[in-house]
Design an enzyme around this catalytic site. Structure first.
Site, PDB file in Angstrom:
ATOM      1  N   ALA A   3      -5.031  -2.115   5.395  1.00 36.01           N
ATOM      2  CA  ALA A   3      -6.383  -1.663   5.737  1.00 36.01           C
ATOM      3  C   ALA A   3      -7.295  -1.888   4.541  1.00 36.01           C
ATOM      4  CB  ALA A   3      -6.373  -0.176   6.092  1.00 36.01           C
ATOM      5  N   TYR A   4      -8.586  -1.851   4.817  1.00 31.64           N
ATOM      6  CA  TYR A   4      -9.580  -1.841   3.741  1.00 31.64           C
ATOM      7  C   TYR A   4     -10.132  -0.416   3.698  1.00 31.64           C
ATOM      8  CZ  TYR A   4     -13.592  -2.998   0.864  1.00 31.64           C
ATOM      9  OH  TYR A   4     -14.516  -3.032  -0.154  1.00 31.64           O
ATOM     10  N   THR A  44      -7.466   6.614  11.470  1.00 29.47           N
ATOM     11  CA  THR A  44      -7.948   7.661  10.552  1.00 29.47           C
ATOM     12  C   THR A  44      -8.753   8.764  11.255  1.00 29.47           C
ATOM     13  OG1 THR A  44      -9.544   7.999   8.750  1.00 29.47           O
ATOM     14  CG2 THR A  44      -9.902   6.083  10.109  1.00 29.47           C
ATOM     15  N   ASP A  45      -8.791   9.915  10.619  1.00 33.94           N
ATOM     16  CA  ASP A  45      -9.653  11.017  11.052  1.00 33.94           C
ATOM     17  C   ASP A  45     -11.136  10.637  10.968  1.00 33.94           C
ATOM     18  OD1 ASP A  45      -8.678  11.172   8.201  1.00 33.94           O
ATOM     19  OD2 ASP A  45     -10.446  12.453   8.045  1.00 33.94           O
ATOM     20  N   TYR A  60     -16.929   2.689   7.356  1.00 29.73           N
ATOM     21  CA  TYR A  60     -15.458   2.645   7.373  1.00 29.73           C
ATOM     22  C   TYR A  60     -14.936   3.170   8.710  1.00 29.73           C
ATOM     23  CZ  TYR A  60     -10.677   4.272   6.435  1.00 29.73           C
ATOM     24  OH  TYR A  60      -9.328   4.534   6.512  1.00 29.73           O
ATOM     25  N   GLY A  86       0.839  -1.200   0.000  1.00 23.60           N
ATOM     26  CA  GLY A  86       0.000   0.000   0.000  1.00 23.60           C
ATOM     27  C   GLY A  86       0.875   1.251   0.000  1.00 23.60           C
ATOM     28  N   GLN A  87       0.221   2.410   0.020  1.00 22.58           N
ATOM     29  CA  GLN A  87       0.968   3.678  -0.032  1.00 22.58           C
ATOM     30  C   GLN A  87       1.946   3.784   1.139  1.00 22.58           C
ATOM     31  OE1 GLN A  87      -1.245   7.217  -1.714  1.00 22.58           O
ATOM     32  NE2 GLN A  87      -2.835   6.371  -0.417  1.00 22.58           N
ATOM     33  N   TRP A 126      -6.080  12.026   4.907  1.00 22.41           N
ATOM     34  CA  TRP A 126      -5.930  12.398   3.488  1.00 22.41           C
ATOM     35  C   TRP A 126      -4.573  11.956   2.928  1.00 22.41           C
ATOM     36  CZ3 TRP A 126      -8.157  17.939   2.248  1.00 22.41           C
ATOM     37  CH2 TRP A 126      -9.412  18.077   2.819  1.00 22.41           C
ATOM     38  N   LYS A 165     -12.822   1.189  11.643  1.00 20.05           N
ATOM     39  CA  LYS A 165     -11.492   1.608  12.100  1.00 20.05           C
ATOM     40  C   LYS A 165     -11.504   1.882  13.614  1.00 20.05           C
ATOM     41  CE  LYS A 165      -8.224   2.448   9.843  1.00 20.05           C
ATOM     42  NZ  LYS A 165      -7.057   1.622   9.426  1.00 20.05           N
TER      43      LYS A 165
HETATM   44  N1  LIG Z   1      -5.653   6.611   2.217  1.00 16.38           N
HETATM   45  C1  LIG Z   1      -6.102   7.571   3.011  1.00 16.38           C
HETATM   46  O1  LIG Z   1      -6.533   8.639   2.554  1.00 16.38           O
HETATM   47  C2  LIG Z   1      -6.077   7.387   4.513  1.00 16.38           C
HETATM   48  C3  LIG Z   1      -6.553   8.440   5.330  1.00 16.38           C
HETATM   49  C4  LIG Z   1      -6.499   8.259   6.722  1.00 16.38           C
HETATM   50  C5  LIG Z   1      -5.991   7.102   7.265  1.00 16.38           C
HETATM   51  N2  LIG Z   1      -5.547   6.108   6.447  1.00 16.38           N
HETATM   52  C6  LIG Z   1      -5.019   4.883   7.053  1.00 16.38           C
HETATM   53  O2  LIG Z   1      -3.635   4.825   6.733  1.00 16.38           O
HETATM   54  C7  LIG Z   1      -3.238   3.466   6.609  1.00 16.38           C
HETATM   55  C8  LIG Z   1      -2.482   3.272   5.310  1.00 16.38           C
HETATM   56  O3  LIG Z   1      -3.323   3.636   4.232  1.00 16.38           O
HETATM   57  P1  LIG Z   1      -2.849   3.552   2.714  1.00 16.38           P
HETATM   58  O4  LIG Z   1      -3.444   4.695   1.993  1.00 16.38           O
HETATM   59  O5  LIG Z   1      -1.388   3.306   2.653  1.00 16.38           O
HETATM   60  O6  LIG Z   1      -3.638   2.234   2.282  1.00 16.38           O
HETATM   61  P2  LIG Z   1      -3.589   1.426   0.884  1.00 16.38           P
HETATM   62  O7  LIG Z   1      -2.709   2.126  -0.076  1.00 16.38           O
HETATM   63  O8  LIG Z   1      -5.014   1.153   0.531  1.00 16.38           O
HETATM   64  O9  LIG Z   1      -2.886   0.081   1.307  1.00 16.38           O
HETATM   65  C9  LIG Z   1      -3.506  -0.849   2.129  1.00 16.38           C
HETATM   66  C10 LIG Z   1      -2.825  -2.175   1.897  1.00 16.38           C
HETATM   67  O10 LIG Z   1      -3.422  -3.132   2.773  1.00 16.38           O
HETATM   68  C11 LIG Z   1      -3.453  -4.358   2.075  1.00 16.38           C
HETATM   69  N3  LIG Z   1      -4.416  -5.279   2.648  1.00 16.38           N
HETATM   70  C12 LIG Z   1      -5.780  -5.229   2.563  1.00 16.38           C
HETATM   71  N4  LIG Z   1      -6.309  -6.284   3.204  1.00 16.38           N
HETATM   72  C13 LIG Z   1      -5.276  -7.009   3.694  1.00 16.38           C
HETATM   73  C14 LIG Z   1      -5.198  -8.213   4.447  1.00 16.38           C
HETATM   74  N5  LIG Z   1      -6.298  -8.892   4.825  1.00 16.38           N
HETATM   75  N6  LIG Z   1      -3.965  -8.675   4.789  1.00 16.38           N
HETATM   76  C15 LIG Z   1      -2.856  -8.009   4.414  1.00 16.38           C
HETATM   77  N7  LIG Z   1      -2.874  -6.866   3.699  1.00 16.38           N
HETATM   78  C16 LIG Z   1      -4.079  -6.376   3.354  1.00 16.38           C
HETATM   79  C17 LIG Z   1      -3.805  -3.965   0.651  1.00 16.38           C
HETATM   80  O11 LIG Z   1      -3.445  -5.013  -0.201  1.00 16.38           O
HETATM   81  P3  LIG Z   1      -3.806  -4.998  -1.776  1.00 16.38           P
HETATM   82  O12 LIG Z   1      -2.774  -4.066  -2.355  1.00 16.38           O
HETATM   83  O13 LIG Z   1      -3.639  -6.403  -2.207  1.00 16.38           O
HETATM   84  O14 LIG Z   1      -5.206  -4.472  -1.864  1.00 16.38           O
HETATM   85  C18 LIG Z   1      -2.962  -2.706   0.477  1.00 16.38           C
HETATM   86  O15 LIG Z   1      -1.698  -3.017  -0.063  1.00 16.38           O
HETATM   87  C19 LIG Z   1      -4.519   2.637   6.751  1.00 16.38           C
HETATM   88  O16 LIG Z   1      -4.642   2.180   8.064  1.00 16.38           O
HETATM   89  C20 LIG Z   1      -5.620   3.629   6.477  1.00 16.38           C
HETATM   90  O17 LIG Z   1      -6.826   3.266   7.115  1.00 16.38           O
HETATM   91  C21 LIG Z   1      -5.553   6.227   5.079  1.00 16.38           C
END
Ligand SMILES: NC(=O)c1ccc[n+]([C@@H]2O[C@H](COP(=O)([O-])OP(=O)(O)OC[C@H]3O[C@@H](n4cnc5c(N)ncnc54)[C@H](OP(=O)(O)O)[C@@H]3O)[C@@H](O)[C@H]2O)c1
Length: 312
Positions: free
Chosen positions: A65-66, A107-108, A131, A13-14, A156, A135
């Protein structure tokens, strides 16, 4: 704590990609993509941590995360419960069993979005979406399972993966090529600060080092204003900054309301996280503008453009 060893789940993921490439005192002991390790399988997690060369890590950062906010309301509800709520508790127990500290990212969206000033860590949560509820349940399970665990809330996120920046640049490209006509339409009634996953990764590791052997707790980490007096921005402001920096100054962006966007799940109107607890430990993320510039100049942008979902 010098030179601690850390492992990462959700490494594709990111945030996961950024954590796996960090250079510094902390050393990467192992990284697990979803294909290597499903975080919902607590026994597999414990075995994976114990089986790392050099033994279990000092820290496990859960970047998995999902995140499909609208899908969580319906077809993704079960997945949200499994990945965002149940798995973090299992991870915390697995970490405790092998003597590792869990850092779980949240998350926020656990907040209702009705605050008027930066939200402190101990503010009452009140998620308005499935969601956010999933969380929050994940946070609760982590806290119950392990007093050493850290919960790091952010907002974000943009980085090497699918995100808002990629979606906006794709829309600009479609207008450049004439495939789509008319102004871009972007929501202007939600306020927050975007956060570069690379800065978040560095901040998390700095936080873990600063905390040393102290107990865990909840921390907020996000990029901030350039000047403390600067107001938080809207998605419209963020889109404008992205387009201006990429030579699309003339592209018109229409301001729309959240209601007009047609998104299934409501978004928090105010998502500004107060990061004073981290700041008190010497951990501060730079301004969102500097962070955006760094991202646009980095190879992360190419990863985003390659992965960008053609539907967004
Ligand atoms: N993105 C946002 O804007 C945002 C904002 C606030 C907080 N957050 C939090 O920040 C954190 C990182 O977010 P991100 O943007 O980096 O997320 P992301 O890019 O969506 O990456 C999440 C990763 O989790 C993997 N994943 C999903 N289900 C899984 C499972 N059962 N076992 C192992 N891996 C699994 C996904 O795999 P696949 O690649 O195979 O799908 C993906 O690689 C998360 O906790 C998110 O809730 C994100």
């Amino acid at each position: 704590m010098m030179g601690l060893r850390y492992a990462v789940t959700g490494s594709r993921g990111q945030l996961g990609r950024c954590l796996t490439r960090m250079q510094g005192e902390q050393r990467l002991a192992g990284s697990f993509a979803r294909a290597d390790l499903d975080i919902c399988d607590g026994a597999a997690v414990e075995a994976a941590l114990a089986g790392l060369p050099g033994g279990p890590p000092d820290v496990l950062v859960n970047a998995a995360a999902y995140n499909q906010v609208d899908a969580c309301e319906a077809e993704g509800a079960e997945e949200a419960q499994r990945v965002n709520a149940d798995a973090p508790g299992a991870l915390a127990r697995a970490c405790d069993a092998v003597g590792a500290r869990l850092v779980h990212v949240s998350t926020d969206y656990v907040f209702p979005g009705d605050a008027r000033s930066p939200i402190p860590e101990d503010a009452s949560p009140g998620p308005k979406t499935a969601y956010g509820r999933s969380k929050l349940r994940g946070e609760e399970q982590v806290r119950q399972a392990s007093p050493r665990a850290l919960i790091v809330r952010t907002s974000w996120v943009f980085g090497p993966g699918r995100n808002f920046v990629g979606a906006i640049l794709r829309q600009a490209r479609l207008r450049d090529t004439g495939e789509v006509a008319g102004p871009l339409r972007v929501v202007d009634d939600q306020r927050g600060f975007p956060t570069y996953a690379s800065d978040l990764a560095a901040g998390i590791l700095a936080l873990v080092a600063a905390i040393g052997d102290q107990p865990g707790g909840v921390f907020h980490l996000c990029n901030g204003p350039a000047d403390p007096a600067d107001a938080p921005i809207s998605w419209w402001d963020f889109a404008r900054a992205i387009l201006d920096r990429r030579g699309h100054e003339d592209l018109v962006i229409e301001r729309i309301s959240s209601a007009e966007s047609g998104a299934r799940a409501p978004r928090p109107a105010y998502s500004v996280l107060g990061c004073e607890k981290a700041a008190a430990l010497g951990v501060n993320l730079r301004s969102w503008r500097e962070a955006l510039d760094a991202y646009l100049a980095s190879p992360d942008l190419a990863i985003t453009l390659e992965l960008q979902d053609p539907q967004t």
